[in-house]
Scaffold this motif. Sequence first.
Motif, PDB file in Angstrom:
ATOM      1  N   GLU A  93      50.690  21.677  -4.172  1.00  0.00           N
ATOM      2  CA  GLU A  93      51.781  21.911  -5.119  1.00  0.00           C
ATOM      3  C   GLU A  93      52.190  23.381  -5.141  1.00  0.00           C
ATOM      4  O   GLU A  93      53.373  23.708  -5.197  1.00  0.00           O
ATOM      5  N   THR A  94      51.208  24.280  -5.069  1.00  0.00           N
ATOM      6  CA  THR A  94      51.519  25.711  -5.035  1.00  0.00           C
ATOM      7  C   THR A  94      52.177  26.096  -3.727  1.00  0.00           C
ATOM      8  O   THR A  94      53.082  26.926  -3.691  1.00  0.00           O
ATOM      9  N   ALA A  95      51.739  25.482  -2.634  1.00  0.00           N
ATOM     10  CA  ALA A  95      52.283  25.766  -1.299  1.00  0.00           C
ATOM     11  C   ALA A  95      52.255  27.261  -0.997  1.00  0.00           C
ATOM     12  O   ALA A  95      53.241  27.841  -0.547  1.00  0.00           O
ATOM     13  N   SER A  96      51.106  27.878  -1.228  1.00  0.00           N
ATOM     14  CA  SER A  96      50.980  29.316  -1.001  1.00  0.00           C
ATOM     15  C   SER A  96      51.090  29.638   0.490  1.00  0.00           C
ATOM     16  O   SER A  96      50.492  28.961   1.332  1.00  0.00           O
ATOM     17  N   PRO A  97      51.831  30.683   0.847  1.00  0.00           N
ATOM     18  CA  PRO A  97      51.957  31.061   2.264  1.00  0.00           C
ATOM     19  C   PRO A  97      50.674  31.656   2.832  1.00  0.00           C
ATOM     20  O   PRO A  97      50.590  31.900   4.032  1.00  0.00           O
ATOM     21  N   THR A  98      49.667  31.876   1.988  1.00  0.00           N
ATOM     22  CA  THR A  98      48.414  32.464   2.468  1.00  0.00           C
ATOM     23  C   THR A  98      47.230  31.516   2.331  1.00  0.00           C
ATOM     24  O   THR A  98      46.086  31.900   2.589  1.00  0.00           O
ATOM     25  N   ALA A  99      47.463  30.274   1.931  1.00  0.00           N
ATOM     26  CA  ALA A  99      46.365  29.349   1.668  1.00  0.00           C
ATOM     27  C   ALA A  99      45.488  29.099   2.895  1.00  0.00           C
ATOM     28  O   ALA A  99      44.282  28.867   2.768  1.00  0.00           O
TER      29      ALA A  99
END
Length: 340
Positions: A154-160
């Motif tokens: 859901e966050t879809a972080s570009p650094t996950a």
Amino acid sequence: MSWLRNHRMILLLALVLTVGLLVSACAPEEEEPVEAEEPDDPEDEPEEEDDPVDEEDPEEKVLRIGMMTTMDTLDPHATSGLGPGQIMYYMYDTLLVTDYDLETIHPHVAQEWEVSEDGLLYTFHLREDVKFHSGRPLTAEDVVWSFERWLSEETASPTADRAGRVSEVRAPDDYTVEMELEAPHAMLPHFLAQPESVILDREVVEEYGEDYGSAMAGGSGPYKFVEWIPRERVELKRNPDYTWGPPIFDNSGPAHLDRIEYRKIPEASTLIMELEEGGIDVIYGTPPSYVQRVKDHPNINVVQTDPYLYMNYIGFKVVRPFADDIVIRKALNYAVDKQG
């Protein structure tokens, strides 16, 4: 200044004292008392004077940093930019910290940690004296919540992806965090010292919702968020309760500077002019055409790093028209002069 991470420099701060003009009125000659009439309109009644506005303390130590880059957010899970990353180091804390050699890993919020023989389980033992800027104690549940938010779809972080293949993050007790992986990840300790893996105050995040990272940012770092005026400046103030600084710094207590201001100055010529005239104290990444000019300036100290490898890349939103065509992306790849 202990809190300039990975930068060793001594800054001479010029404190400018402003001389104000005191305007006083002479009292009139004494006259016969006149009976006051009731005002016809309530609006005619004299308004009470507001409390005097606190002026800036001339003894306050302020570091003003000029930057040309544009910031998108101060939410660490929503950006991979270098500009926000610099500021996040002041506002948030991480489990671990990288030494000045950029290789050695030291404890921070996690005072010690163990890794299983197969490299699949990291166990972090947290300090028990860390508090968020709100005054709430930082516990293992806050670390778990922060990491789950970072890694969620859901966050879809570009650094996950930097955390590797994480199967679960859990808190066996209030000050122990276990991070279980599906595959070993040798770089994990290094990434747990970076801005993307900071520990957030979940109550502040939940309170501000979509405005988190612009209207407010809540962490446990040596500086507190004060204000962000987009395309203009970010202001931070000292956290007087900070006593858990990393061991790589001489000062583990409250920072020496009272405030830090990041000022957005997009034009290179204006940036250099502000530096020369004392409007700002520090800039990172001097524009190449101005390097010699600042080196020749008698009041500017230039710290130059040795050449090093640095990776740049072009990212594509592959779900959007044009970039969703792999043929287009391949064509752009072929257009890059690899040898050059």
